[in-house]
Design a protein around this motif. Sequence first.
Motif, PDB file in Angstrom:
ATOM      1  N   LYS A 210     -66.020  30.903  65.061  1.00 25.22           N
ATOM      2  CA  LYS A 210     -65.462  30.392  66.311  1.00 25.22           C
ATOM      3  C   LYS A 210     -66.226  30.981  67.499  1.00 25.22           C
ATOM      4  N   ASP A 211     -66.597  30.110  68.406  1.00 25.34           N
ATOM      5  CA  ASP A 211     -67.245  30.511  69.662  1.00 25.34           C
ATOM      6  C   ASP A 211     -68.467  31.388  69.445  1.00 25.34           C
ATOM      7  N   ARG A 212     -69.381  30.901  68.627  1.00 29.50           N
ATOM      8  CA  ARG A 212     -70.652  31.621  68.467  1.00 29.50           C
ATOM      9  C   ARG A 212     -71.435  31.536  69.777  1.00 29.50           C
TER      10      ARG A 212
ATOM     11  N   MET B 272     -78.597  36.036  74.419  1.00 37.05           N
ATOM     12  CA  MET B 272     -78.761  36.474  75.800  1.00 37.05           C
ATOM     13  C   MET B 272     -77.899  35.612  76.704  1.00 37.05           C
ATOM     14  N   LEU B 273     -76.988  36.248  77.442  1.00 35.51           N
ATOM     15  CA  LEU B 273     -76.130  35.533  78.383  1.00 35.51           C
ATOM     16  C   LEU B 273     -76.812  35.554  79.745  1.00 35.51           C
ATOM     17  N   HIS B 274     -77.495  34.502  80.061  1.00 35.63           N
ATOM     18  CA  HIS B 274     -78.295  34.488  81.287  1.00 35.63           C
ATOM     19  C   HIS B 274     -77.393  34.392  82.513  1.00 35.63           C
ATOM     20  N   SER B 275     -77.647  35.279  83.448  1.00 38.02           N
ATOM     21  CA  SER B 275     -76.933  35.260  84.718  1.00 38.02           C
ATOM     22  C   SER B 275     -77.808  34.626  85.800  1.00 38.02           C
ATOM     23  N   THR B 276     -79.046  35.046  85.851  1.00 35.36           N
ATOM     24  CA  THR B 276     -80.020  34.459  86.771  1.00 35.36           C
ATOM     25  C   THR B 276     -81.360  34.513  86.063  1.00 35.36           C
TER      26      THR B 276
ATOM     27  N   GLY C  26     -73.219  34.138  83.060  1.00 33.38           N
ATOM     28  CA  GLY C  26     -73.426  35.291  82.191  1.00 33.38           C
ATOM     29  C   GLY C  26     -72.221  35.523  81.301  1.00 33.38           C
ATOM     30  N   HIS C  27     -71.666  36.727  81.309  1.00 34.70           N
ATOM     31  CA  HIS C  27     -70.478  37.030  80.511  1.00 34.70           C
ATOM     32  C   HIS C  27     -69.282  36.184  80.933  1.00 34.70           C
ATOM     33  N   TRP C  28     -69.280  35.712  82.168  1.00 30.76           N
ATOM     34  CA  TRP C  28     -68.129  34.950  82.659  1.00 30.76           C
ATOM     35  C   TRP C  28     -68.089  33.536  82.104  1.00 30.76           C
ATOM     36  N   GLY C  29     -69.173  33.031  81.608  1.00 29.70           N
ATOM     37  CA  GLY C  29     -69.161  31.714  80.999  1.00 29.70           C
ATOM     38  C   GLY C  29     -68.890  30.607  82.001  1.00 29.70           C
ATOM     39  N   GLU C  30     -68.760  29.403  81.474  1.00 27.11           N
ATOM     40  CA  GLU C  30     -68.534  28.245  82.328  1.00 27.11           C
ATOM     41  C   GLU C  30     -67.108  28.190  82.856  1.00 27.11           C
ATOM     42  N   ASP C  31     -66.177  28.774  82.112  1.00 29.72           N
ATOM     43  CA  ASP C  31     -64.774  28.680  82.504  1.00 29.72           C
ATOM     44  C   ASP C  31     -64.269  29.928  83.225  1.00 29.72           C
ATOM     45  N   GLY C  32     -65.145  30.899  83.467  1.00 28.41           N
ATOM     46  CA  GLY C  32     -64.740  32.105  84.173  1.00 28.41           C
ATOM     47  C   GLY C  32     -64.024  33.130  83.316  1.00 28.41           C
TER      48      GLY C  32
ATOM     49  N   SER D 159     -66.707  37.094  78.196  1.00 25.60           N
ATOM     50  CA  SER D 159     -67.028  36.974  76.773  1.00 25.60           C
ATOM     51  C   SER D 159     -66.248  37.958  75.910  1.00 25.60           C
ATOM     52  N   SER D 160     -65.996  39.170  76.432  1.00 26.49           N
ATOM     53  CA  SER D 160     -65.248  40.163  75.657  1.00 26.49           C
ATOM     54  C   SER D 160     -63.800  39.716  75.439  1.00 26.49           C
ATOM     55  N   GLU D 161     -63.242  39.041  76.408  1.00 29.72           N
ATOM     56  CA  GLU D 161     -61.883  38.529  76.266  1.00 29.72           C
ATOM     57  C   GLU D 161     -61.832  37.400  75.244  1.00 29.72           C
ATOM     58  N   VAL D 162     -62.891  36.598  75.208  1.00 26.53           N
ATOM     59  CA  VAL D 162     -62.964  35.520  74.221  1.00 26.53           C
ATOM     60  C   VAL D 162     -63.001  36.091  72.805  1.00 26.53           C
TER      61      VAL D 162
END
Length: 496
Positions: free
Chosen positions: A144-146, A150-154, A183-189, A192-195
């Motif tokens: 689930k949710d792979r 790298m979580l690109h921020s900029t 980045g870690h906030w993803g598209e929905d804000g 990633s750690s909470e996910v």
Amino acid sequence: MMKDYMKGVFAGLVVSCCCAVAQEQDKPNILFIFADDHTYEAIRGHGYLDIDTPNLDKLVERGASFTHAYNMGAWNGAVCIASRTMLTTGRTVWNAGMLEQSMKQEVEQGRMWAQQMKAAGYKTYFTGKWHVQAKPEDYFDVVKDRRGGMLHSTPKDGAAYNRPKDEADYEAGWKPWDKTQKGHWGEDGKHSSEVVADNGIEFIRHAAKEAKPFFMHLAFNAPHDPRQAPKEYIDRYPLERIKLPESFLPEYPFKDDIGCGKGLRDEALAPFPRTEYAVKVHRQEYFAIVSHMDHQIGRILDALEESGEADNTYIIFTADHGLACGHHGLIGKQNMYEDSVRAPFIMVGPGIEAGTKVGTPIYLQDVVPTTLELAGKEIPDYVEFKSLNPLFKGEIKHYDAIYSSYQNQQRMVMQDGWKLIYYPSISKTRLFNLKNDPFEKNDLAGNPEYTAKLTELEKSLANLREQYNDPLDFEDPKKSWNAYREACGANKKKSH
């Protein structure tokens, strides 16, 4: 060294787990929690840093901390790829590198770690960061949710890099709590750690109702950059609370010769030369994302308790490697210093005495044969790491020496409290007495008093290079390295 109580208890446990007549429902669950870029220092319970990690501290108190757990190195800048490939295949670094482009065959032969756990009767689950060529959907029961590696921020030349130059630059620039930076906030804000925590909790509640034991691989992207966390976590760490590393340097003198200069993405995060202010800000953001992840781990552990499965579950926390974050003038993990090659490794579960410290050096990938034994599965011949279970039964010597490497630019051997680092491209040797100099500030390589020790470690490194199929010819590093890259097909550009 383990307490005497552990010897008998765990010896009996291993025997019972390995018994062929063991029933599935009697097998322990395995909860494997894997962080990214988490240095061994960054747990308050280990006694190194002023950092808030109450839930990881509880694991330290409840179980065994392996205080010297190492990563064996990497064949590219994305050190996590090598670490995770070793983890999923059970192969040592250079053999794992040869498999990187042929993972499909490994999956077809059922050789991946999760496949072996599944063969032992486990329901297998994965969520979080995946940075290995073979897709987990091909061999985990549930994925689930792979997320990517790298979580690109900029972009590299964007606002998250080369910062902060000074206080004014910080005030006007990129902020870790700004959700528009993704980045870690993803598209929905949602972080990633909470996910990862939400997904893990959901599966624990479901798995507790099943007869099969579970094997969970929860892979946090944290605390890898972009080091983003809610503002309340940043505010916990005012800069006056942050201490500079003991080994702080404005610039590492050999950075350009060992692949750690301005061209390396990780090192480009902070300005050159390093300033005390910039390093403190980076450490502030690093501590904050670690504390935020720790809170999510606490939620997972609470769910495990509520499920009724805690007493029959082994919890293992480690990371793919460490991170410099200001040590020695470096920011990334592409170096051979303790802060970067050494990760936390905590193991909690039935028969493990609370508060145990194990100082015997290990590789973090030793978790693979360890869990296979706990699952009652014979360790396959192709698994090249060692089970930790003999350490629980009183074994003192695990590996004769610890080896690590980085591309064709760095090699390391650590043995009996001494470390040798070698830079092949410039024929530079560094020697450290880790017992007397734990922050590796005093290079003894040029001191004639230590010539015999230097020779001893050079021989040890030569033996380990042969043992682990190191492809590098020190006489011609470039040619031998190109030959290895060509042979394994690992010539794609990697993010890290």
